[in-house]
Design a protein around this motif. Sequence first.
Motif, PDB file in Angstrom:
ATOM      1  N   ASN A   8       0.813  -1.214   0.000  1.00 19.16           N
ATOM      2  CA  ASN A   8       0.000   0.000   0.000  1.00 19.16           C
ATOM      3  C   ASN A   8       0.849   1.269   0.000  1.00 19.16           C
ATOM      4  O   ASN A   8       0.355   2.347   0.337  1.00 19.16           O
ATOM      5  CB  ASN A   8      -0.925   0.035   1.226  1.00 19.16           C
ATOM      6  N   VAL A  48      -7.015   8.505  -1.893  1.00 20.03           N
ATOM      7  CA  VAL A  48      -6.374   7.187  -1.999  1.00 20.03           C
ATOM      8  C   VAL A  48      -4.920   7.355  -2.445  1.00 20.03           C
ATOM      9  O   VAL A  48      -4.015   6.698  -1.918  1.00 20.03           O
ATOM     10  CB  VAL A  48      -7.138   6.291  -2.988  1.00 20.03           C
ATOM     11  N   GLY A  86      -8.268   1.510   0.127  1.00 19.09           N
ATOM     12  CA  GLY A  86      -9.185   0.564  -0.481  1.00 19.09           C
ATOM     13  C   GLY A  86      -8.662   0.086  -1.813  1.00 19.09           C
ATOM     14  O   GLY A  86      -7.457   0.070  -2.086  1.00 19.09           O
ATOM     15  N   GLU A  87      -9.580  -0.274  -2.696  1.00 21.38           N
ATOM     16  CA  GLU A  87      -9.200  -0.723  -4.037  1.00 21.38           C
ATOM     17  C   GLU A  87      -8.697   0.462  -4.860  1.00 21.38           C
ATOM     18  O   GLU A  87      -9.210   1.562  -4.741  1.00 21.38           O
ATOM     19  CB  GLU A  87     -10.380  -1.371  -4.731  1.00 21.38           C
TER      20      GLU A  87
END
Length: 308
Positions: A233, A292, A306-307
Amino acid sequence: MANWYVKRGSETAGPLTQQRLKELATEGRIKDTDLIRKGEDGSFIEAHQIPGLLPDEDFETVSSSREPATKNNKSTLFIIAVLGGGGILVVLVLMALLLPAILTARDAARRSHSKNNLKMIAIGIHNYHDTHSVFPPGGTARTDGTPYHSWQTYILPFVDNAPLYNRVDFNEPWSAPHNQTLFQLELPVYLNPQIEDKYTPAGLALSHYMANEKALNENSHLRIRNITDGTSNTILAFEAGDNFKAWGDPTNFGNPVDYIGSGAKSAFRGGSHVMLGDGAVRFVSENIDPGVLEALSTPAGGEIVGEF
């Protein structure tokens, strides 16, 4: 003898001698839209406005354009004679149908090439970590602020460039004359085939990839255990779409938020590749949620990703 300066975008190179300036122009490293200034003061003017600086391509262009034109005319007459008007229409339709597929295939090949470059860089960075128990710093600098060397210089032995690494004088800054000669060498692993620019105005070889300044920055000492957000991530490096720097530049790091996403110029249509802390390479959409992307940029920000 007056010094000369070359400006491209936000980057200014110089001082250069007149002879060096002409050498760069002859080698094709000076563009007609680059801005040139003579002396320490005064205004910049476009390179094509300076008489005798850029090579005269008029004769070559005219000469080279005549022969293909003759060949094309002969080919056209032949097709007309053999196929007639209806056959020509078929050929044109087929060309119109095939051209998008050809362009798509070329774009896909370039994307794959650039992705493989980032995978090679990922292997180099992780092998550096295995050897030194720490990721390479984004760049090194002395206590007085003098920039020394870049992360891409430190991983040279791990991307099949050990002989070049052994020629770098790490006791001198990257700007030392001996080192500058080495940093003029193109390294394919640091070049995205989608990008035409390969040199700075001063003749230094560019890199089309940049380190994430929130992970690898000046004199950083990031270890895998420090990436508490998770290596899958966290972005360590990414493709840049503009504002490239030399691969030997100790300041070749930046914020992914400034280079990826809405409003940023991406290397490919639709987005850019990023290299994550676990070595994976992902294609990130230009429409990625800014929150993100910000979360992916921090190694220990505590955000939930998240995605993407």
